[in-house]
Every structure is written in C-alpha cells, then in structure tokens.
Design a protein around this motif. Structure first.
Motif, PDB file in Angstrom:
ATOM      1  N   MET A   1      -5.939-115.840 -31.691  1.00 33.80           N
ATOM      2  CA  MET A   1      -6.565-115.759 -33.023  1.00 33.80           C
ATOM      3  C   MET A   1      -5.953-116.812 -33.939  1.00 33.80           C
ATOM      4  O   MET A   1      -4.736-116.937 -34.016  1.00 33.80           O
ATOM      5  CB  MET A   1      -6.363-114.368 -33.631  1.00 33.80           C
ATOM      6  CG  MET A   1      -7.034-114.177 -34.984  1.00 33.80           C
ATOM      7  SD  MET A   1      -6.797-112.527 -35.645  1.00 33.80           S
ATOM      8  CE  MET A   1      -5.048-112.568 -36.056  1.00 33.80           C
ATOM      9  N   THR A   2      -6.805-117.569 -34.596  1.00 29.01           N
ATOM     10  CA  THR A   2      -6.335-118.564 -35.565  1.00 29.01           C
ATOM     11  C   THR A   2      -6.864-118.209 -36.945  1.00 29.01           C
ATOM     12  O   THR A   2      -8.016-117.799 -37.097  1.00 29.01           O
ATOM     13  CB  THR A   2      -6.810-119.974 -35.185  1.00 29.01           C
ATOM     14  OG1 THR A   2      -8.247-120.008 -35.157  1.00 29.01           O
ATOM     15  CG2 THR A   2      -6.292-120.371 -33.815  1.00 29.01           C
ATOM     16  N   GLU A   3      -5.997-118.375 -37.935  1.00 26.42           N
ATOM     17  CA  GLU A   3      -6.374-118.086 -39.315  1.00 26.42           C
ATOM     18  C   GLU A   3      -6.028-119.270 -40.211  1.00 26.42           C
ATOM     19  O   GLU A   3      -5.037-119.966 -39.992  1.00 26.42           O
ATOM     20  CB  GLU A   3      -5.664-116.838 -39.839  1.00 26.42           C
ATOM     21  CG  GLU A   3      -6.174-115.539 -39.270  1.00 26.42           C
ATOM     22  CD  GLU A   3      -5.582-114.326 -39.984  1.00 26.42           C
ATOM     23  OE1 GLU A   3      -6.115-113.230 -39.784  1.00 26.42           O
ATOM     24  OE2 GLU A   3      -4.596-114.476 -40.741  1.00 26.42           O
ATOM     25  N   ILE A   4      -6.878-119.477 -41.217  1.00 29.60           N
ATOM     26  CA  ILE A   4      -6.624-120.449 -42.276  1.00 29.60           C
ATOM     27  C   ILE A   4      -6.936-119.757 -43.599  1.00 29.60           C
ATOM     28  O   ILE A   4      -8.002-119.158 -43.768  1.00 29.60           O
ATOM     29  CB  ILE A   4      -7.505-121.710 -42.131  1.00 29.60           C
ATOM     30  CG1 ILE A   4      -7.258-122.400 -40.793  1.00 29.60           C
ATOM     31  CG2 ILE A   4      -7.251-122.677 -43.284  1.00 29.60           C
ATOM     32  CD1 ILE A   4      -8.248-123.515 -40.496  1.00 29.60           C
ATOM     33  N   LEU A   5      -6.011-119.834 -44.524  1.00 33.26           N
ATOM     34  CA  LEU A   5      -6.217-119.249 -45.849  1.00 33.26           C
ATOM     35  C   LEU A   5      -6.413-120.367 -46.859  1.00 33.26           C
ATOM     36  O   LEU A   5      -5.534-121.209 -47.054  1.00 33.26           O
ATOM     37  CB  LEU A   5      -5.014-118.400 -46.254  1.00 33.26           C
ATOM     38  CG  LEU A   5      -5.097-117.740 -47.639  1.00 33.26           C
ATOM     39  CD1 LEU A   5      -6.257-116.758 -47.694  1.00 33.26           C
ATOM     40  CD2 LEU A   5      -3.779-117.060 -47.996  1.00 33.26           C
ATOM     41  N   ILE A   6      -7.582-120.383 -47.482  1.00 31.61           N
ATOM     42  CA  ILE A   6      -7.841-121.279 -48.618  1.00 31.61           C
ATOM     43  C   ILE A   6      -7.431-120.502 -49.866  1.00 31.61           C
ATOM     44  O   ILE A   6      -8.059-119.503 -50.216  1.00 31.61           O
ATOM     45  CB  ILE A   6      -9.322-121.695 -48.646  1.00 31.61           C
ATOM     46  CG1 ILE A   6      -9.668-122.477 -47.382  1.00 31.61           C
ATOM     47  CG2 ILE A   6      -9.622-122.521 -49.896  1.00 31.61           C
ATOM     48  CD1 ILE A   6     -11.143-122.793 -47.237  1.00 31.61           C
ATOM     49  N   ARG A   7      -6.373-120.958 -50.531  1.00 30.14           N
ATOM     50  CA  ARG A   7      -5.694-120.136 -51.533  1.00 30.14           C
ATOM     51  C   ARG A   7      -5.792-120.721 -52.940  1.00 30.14           C
ATOM     52  O   ARG A   7      -5.714-121.929 -53.135  1.00 30.14           O
ATOM     53  CB  ARG A   7      -4.217-119.987 -51.140  1.00 30.14           C
ATOM     54  CG  ARG A   7      -3.430-119.014 -51.984  1.00 30.14           C
ATOM     55  CD  ARG A   7      -2.086-118.686 -51.361  1.00 30.14           C
ATOM     56  NE  ARG A   7      -1.171-119.853 -51.353  1.00 30.14           N
ATOM     57  CZ  ARG A   7       0.043-119.809 -50.815  1.00 30.14           C
ATOM     58  NH1 ARG A   7       0.480-118.710 -50.216  1.00 30.14           N
ATOM     59  NH2 ARG A   7       0.813-120.883 -50.861  1.00 30.14           N
ATOM     60  N   ASN A   8      -6.001-119.820 -53.897  1.00 28.70           N
ATOM     61  CA  ASN A   8      -5.955-120.154 -55.327  1.00 28.70           C
ATOM     62  C   ASN A   8      -7.049-121.131 -55.759  1.00 28.70           C
ATOM     63  O   ASN A   8      -6.806-122.042 -56.558  1.00 28.70           O
ATOM     64  CB  ASN A   8      -4.576-120.724 -55.705  1.00 28.70           C
ATOM     65  CG  ASN A   8      -3.461-119.719 -55.520  1.00 28.70           C
ATOM     66  OD1 ASN A   8      -3.660-118.525 -55.743  1.00 28.70           O
ATOM     67  ND2 ASN A   8      -2.299-120.194 -55.100  1.00 28.70           N
ATOM     68  N   ALA A   9      -8.249-120.943 -55.243  1.00 24.53           N
ATOM     69  CA  ALA A   9      -9.365-121.787 -55.683  1.00 24.53           C
ATOM     70  C   ALA A   9      -9.689-121.508 -57.144  1.00 24.53           C
ATOM     71  O   ALA A   9      -9.675-120.354 -57.594  1.00 24.53           O
ATOM     72  CB  ALA A   9     -10.599-121.521 -54.830  1.00 24.53           C
ATOM     73  N   GLN A  10      -9.980-122.567 -57.889  1.00 23.21           N
ATOM     74  CA  GLN A  10     -10.355-122.381 -59.291  1.00 23.21           C
ATOM     75  C   GLN A  10     -11.635-121.557 -59.385  1.00 23.21           C
ATOM     76  O   GLN A  10     -11.729-120.626 -60.186  1.00 23.21           O
ATOM     77  CB  GLN A  10     -10.544-123.735 -59.974  1.00 23.21           C
ATOM     78  CG  GLN A  10     -10.966-123.627 -61.433  1.00 23.21           C
ATOM     79  CD  GLN A  10     -10.932-124.975 -62.129  1.00 23.21           C
ATOM     80  OE1 GLN A  10     -10.053-125.797 -61.879  1.00 23.21           O
ATOM     81  NE2 GLN A  10     -11.891-125.224 -63.006  1.00 23.21           N
ATOM     82  N   THR A  11     -12.616-121.914 -58.568  1.00 23.54           N
ATOM     83  CA  THR A  11     -13.883-121.175 -58.522  1.00 23.54           C
ATOM     84  C   THR A  11     -14.407-121.196 -57.095  1.00 23.54           C
ATOM     85  O   THR A  11     -14.326-122.222 -56.412  1.00 23.54           O
ATOM     86  CB  THR A  11     -14.952-121.798 -59.443  1.00 23.54           C
ATOM     87  OG1 THR A  11     -14.428-121.956 -60.760  1.00 23.54           O
ATOM     88  CG2 THR A  11     -16.206-120.931 -59.496  1.00 23.54           C
ATOM     89  N   ILE A  12     -14.944-120.069 -56.651  1.00 26.51           N
ATOM     90  CA  ILE A  12     -15.675-120.023 -55.376  1.00 26.51           C
ATOM     91  C   ILE A  12     -17.121-119.679 -55.686  1.00 26.51           C
ATOM     92  O   ILE A  12     -17.419-118.598 -56.214  1.00 26.51           O
ATOM     93  CB  ILE A  12     -15.078-118.984 -54.410  1.00 26.51           C
ATOM     94  CG1 ILE A  12     -13.623-119.316 -54.084  1.00 26.51           C
ATOM     95  CG2 ILE A  12     -15.907-118.920 -53.126  1.00 26.51           C
ATOM     96  CD1 ILE A  12     -12.941-118.314 -53.151  1.00 26.51           C
ATOM     97  N   LEU A  13     -18.012-120.624 -55.410  1.00 27.08           N
ATOM     98  CA  LEU A  13     -19.450-120.404 -55.560  1.00 27.08           C
ATOM     99  C   LEU A  13     -19.967-119.918 -54.211  1.00 27.08           C
ATOM    100  O   LEU A  13     -20.194-120.711 -53.296  1.00 27.08           O
ATOM    101  CB  LEU A  13     -20.153-121.697 -55.962  1.00 27.08           C
ATOM    102  CG  LEU A  13     -19.733-122.338 -57.289  1.00 27.08           C
ATOM    103  CD1 LEU A  13     -20.455-123.667 -57.494  1.00 27.08           C
ATOM    104  CD2 LEU A  13     -20.036-121.401 -58.446  1.00 27.08           C
ATOM    105  N   THR A  14     -20.177-118.638 -54.063  1.00 26.89           N
ATOM    106  CA  THR A  14     -20.424-118.072 -52.738  1.00 26.89           C
ATOM    107  C   THR A  14     -21.834-118.330 -52.209  1.00 26.89           C
ATOM    108  O   THR A  14     -22.035-118.416 -51.003  1.00 26.89           O
ATOM    109  CB  THR A  14     -20.203-116.556 -52.744  1.00 26.89           C
ATOM    110  OG1 THR A  14     -21.192-115.932 -53.574  1.00 26.89           O
ATOM    111  CG2 THR A  14     -18.804-116.214 -53.244  1.00 26.89           C
ATOM    112  N   MET A  15     -22.826-118.411 -53.075  1.00 25.27           N
ATOM    113  CA  MET A  15     -24.232-118.437 -52.667  1.00 25.27           C
ATOM    114  C   MET A  15     -24.570-117.235 -51.787  1.00 25.27           C
ATOM    115  O   MET A  15     -25.437-117.299 -50.911  1.00 25.27           O
ATOM    116  CB  MET A  15     -24.591-119.741 -51.950  1.00 25.27           C
ATOM    117  CG  MET A  15     -24.496-120.966 -52.833  1.00 25.27           C
ATOM    118  SD  MET A  15     -25.637-120.888 -54.245  1.00 25.27           S
ATOM    119  CE  MET A  15     -24.986-122.228 -55.271  1.00 25.27           C
ATOM    120  N   ASP A  16     -23.870-116.114 -52.033  1.00 24.98           N
ATOM    121  CA  ASP A  16     -24.177-114.881 -51.309  1.00 24.98           C
ATOM    122  C   ASP A  16     -25.448-114.263 -51.884  1.00 24.98           C
ATOM    123  O   ASP A  16     -26.141-114.882 -52.714  1.00 24.98           O
ATOM    124  CB  ASP A  16     -22.995-113.908 -51.354  1.00 24.98           C
ATOM    125  CG  ASP A  16     -22.672-113.396 -52.757  1.00 24.98           C
ATOM    126  OD1 ASP A  16     -23.448-113.648 -53.699  1.00 24.98           O
ATOM    127  OD2 ASP A  16     -21.618-112.745 -52.916  1.00 24.98           O
TER     128      ASP A  16
END
Length: 444
Positions: A1-16
């Motif tokens: 299993m490999t993980e990457i954490l993108i941390r402390n983004a100013q804004t996440i525009l999810t388009m969910d």
C-alpha cells in the motif's frame, strides 16, 4: 500500500456532486485512488505540502490532433480558413512516419500535463508511411498520462470529390480491420483504465456515409465510443447541404451518430433544432474555442448548449490550428468568448473550470475521473497561487480570472508526473530537441 498526503491546501475545488470547496484542507491518496478529503489528515507515506496552492481535479482534454505539434505556425496556413488551412498542411503531413507521430505525441501530451491535464483524448485520422495509433499510445505510456486515443480515418480523396489528397486516404475495409485491431489490443473498459480507445472517422467531407454507419455499428459491438468533427464552420454546413441534402445534425442522426457514447468536435454552427437533438440524446460536444478563433470559425453556442442540457467538454484541438496546447488557457478562452457573445454574466470562472474537469470526464465516459471524491482516481492538479499571477487576488480559487497557466504539481493515478513545474517521467529538453530536429527536416 502506498499513500501520499497533499497537506494544507489553501483551497480544494472538488467538483464533487455538490461542487464543494474546502479551505486549509488535506487530501489523502492511497494506491492511486482518493481515500479521504478533510482537515488534519495524517499518513505514514509521502507528504506534499500544498500551502499557497489551489487543488483541482486534473483537467480533461476532449479533442486533440497530437501529430500537429510538428506543424505549428506554418507559413501559408497562418491566415487561412479551415479548408484552405487543411490543403496547405496535408502535403506536409503526408511525409510523417512512426517517428514523427510518436515524437509529436510526446511533446503535445507533455505540454498538456504542464497545463494541468491528466486525461487527454486524441483524434489521429491519417497514417502515412507506416504510422499507427500504437505510436501515440506508446508516447502516452512513457509520459504517464491517462489517454483516450481514437482511431480516425479518411477514405475519400480529391479524385473522388473529397478534401484530402489521395495519398492520405485508406481503403475502408482496411480501416475497419485496423479499428478492430486497436480496440482488441489496447482498449481497457475497467474502472481506472489508463488506455481506452474510440473510433473516429475524420469528418463528413473525408469519409463515406457507409464508413460512418459501419463504424457506428462496430463501435457499439465493441462497446467503445465514437468521435468526429461536425458543424465546424460555414463551409462545413454548405458542404453538408450540397452533398447530403441536410444539415450536419440530421446527417449524424441518420447514421447513428448521436447518443451518450458519441461526442463531436467543434459544433460551432449547431442550430436550435440540433442543440435540442444533442440534449435529448445526451450527445457530447468538444468545444475548442482557441481553434475556432484561430480559423475564424465563430463562437460556439456553449451557453445555449449547457442550458439545454448538452454535455460539453473542452479541447485544445490540433496544435497547428491553435497553435498552443494549454488546457487551462483554453478554459479561460471558453469563458471569455461566452461573455463576448452573451454578456459578462454568461459564464463564470468556476463553470468554465467545471467544463474543463468533471464535464469533460463525463463526455469521455469517465465518471471515475474529473472530480475529487473518495473512491475516484487520484488525478490531481496543484496550482501555486502565491506567485505573481495571483498577487492581489481576493479569490485565488477563481483560477481563470487571475491565476497561473502552469501547474506546480500534477498527479495521475497517484503518480507524480509534474513536480515543481517540471515533467518527472521523461527527459523533456531532449524530447524538445528531437521535435525541433524533425520539424526542421520537414521544412527542408
């Protein structure tokens, strides 16, 4: 299993599904898939700091001719309309071979990646001197972009009343046989697929009605998508009326070229009845605003299409008619053109970005891409909004109003393709040198 954490983004525009926007948030990738989005996430894996960044889904390019990156700004074609432009370029393209196809695809896809694109289609409709669709697929695999190439074709040459020279057209039985070959060899229908293949006769003025119909039957038998050019400019409409006795929309409908498994490039000249047809059948449109400007084709009625329910995505089109391949710049141009045509409130920056992400993915049959949600593919773009491009911006998430046109980082299936604005998977300076050498040889 490999993980990457993108941390402390100013804004996440999810388009969910709710178009959620998160501030000061994290995104966790696990084995190529988005595992979690929220605040205070942790991992034992790698960490990518995203302070000063806006995070978006990777952009989706729904129409391109990658081979054309070898013929940008060609004299004689710079100021021509579509048909004259094609007649200038056809003789040059006839001298291409496998090396030219692969090199130009590698450069074109790299250019797209640097502009935030993680999934690109391609429309390759000529195969001179032994070139094959395989050449472009090989380039996409080396770079690491998600790829939806289409096996295009031209079968009616000048001697039979078509536009392309006879040297660039193929026998229709041979076309159908190779379409079958590439689908059987490369198409992957599974979720998360890196390669899917579509079928794409070039245009109504370069193939027969029979090939259009037979291709539609083959595509549905194989479960793949259909793509072509349609209603691009006034010349296109005039040709359809003169040769077929009907407008392009009726021509497409008569031959089985409407439905959610079909997307057409350009559609600048669709009328109200054709827009209703496309909305009713969920037929997609690849909007190519820069190319439409460059060739003087007009402004596609995207506002009317979207309001009617037509699925719309973005395409940079071929680099000979753009002559760039920057997808986030294309999204800005799409927004601006609708404002020119319909007023300043005709399209927001966020709507244009949605067209460039979620909507484009849906057109290509990829609901697993184009949005940042747990369970979706980890195709992610990080945009540095701490630099001069966004200095003074009150809303850095409005990327298309004031923001960078290249990414800081780009992930495809959780693999980092761009790091600190540089391609990580290939030697890009060497690829550029090779491309320029091939272009100089073509000029000679």
């Amino acid at each position: 299993m490999t993980e990457i954490l993108i941390r402390n983004a100013q804004t996440i525009l999810t388009m969910d599904d709710d178009r959620s926007e998160l501030t000061d948030a994290d995104l966790l990738i696990r084995d190529g898939v988005i595992a979690e989005i929220g605040k205070g996430l942790t991992t034992d894996g790698d960490i990518v700091e995203a302070q000063g960044c806006v995070v978006t889904p990777g952009l989706v390019n729904t129409h391109h001719h990658l081979y054309q990156t070898l013929t940008r700004a060609v004299p004689g074609g710079q100021d021509a309309l579509l048909f004259g432009w094609l007649r200038t370029l056809y003789p040059i393209w006839s001298r291409f071979g496998p090396e030219e196809m692969r090199a130009s695809a590698l450069i074109g896809l790299s250019e797209l990646a640097l502009s935030g694109c993680t999934l690109s289609s391609d429309h390759l409709y000529l195969y001179p001197n032994g070139a094959r669709l395989d050449d472009t697929i090989d380039a996409a695999r080396e770079l690491g972009l998600r790829f939806h190439p289409t096996r295009g074709a031209m079968s009616i040459g000048e001697s039979a009343g078509g536009l392309p020279p006879d040297s660039l057209v193929e026998d229709e039985e041979a076309i159908l046989a190779d379409m079958t070959r590439v689908v059987d060899r490369f198409h992957d229908a599974s979720e998360g697929a890196m390669i899917r293949v579509g079928l794409a006769p070039c245009s109504p003025f370069s193939v027969s009605r029979e090939l259009m119909r037979d291709t539609a039957l083959l595509a549905r038998d194989k479960g793949v998508m259909l793509h072509t050019h349609l209603a691009e400019n006034d010349e296109d409409i005039a040709y359809s009326l003169a040769q077929f006795g009907c407008r392009p929309g009726q021509y497409a409908e008569d031959l089985g070229w409407v439905g959610p498994d079909v997307w057409h490039a350009h559609c600048v000249k669709l009328d109200a009845d054709e827009i209703r047809l496309f909305a009713r059948t969920r037929t997609g449109v690849a909007h190519c605003p820069c190319s439409n400007c460059r060739l003087g084709s007009g402004i596609a009625p995207i506002r009317a299409m979207r309001d009617a329910g037509v699925p719309v995505g973005l395409g940079v089109d071929g680099s000979a008619s753009n002559d760039s391949g920057n997808l986030v710049a294309e999204a800005r141009q799409a927004m601006l053109l609708q404002r020119v045509a319909r007023g300043a409130d005709a399209m927001s920056a966020r709507e244009a970005l949605e067209i460039a992400t979620r909507s484009g993915a849906d057109i290509l049959g990829r609901p697993d891409c184009g949005r940042l949600m747990p369970g979706k593919r980890a195709d992610i773009a990080l945009w540095d909004v701490s630099s001069i491009h966004s200095a003074g911006s009150w809303d850095p998430a409005a990327l298309l109003l004031a923001g960078p046109t290249t990414v800081r980082h780009l992930f495809v299936e959780g693999r980092q393709i761009v790091r600190d604005g540089q391609i990580t998977t290939i030697d890009l300076p060497r690829a550029i040198e090779h491309q320029n050498r091939l272009a100089r040889a073509l000029q000679g």
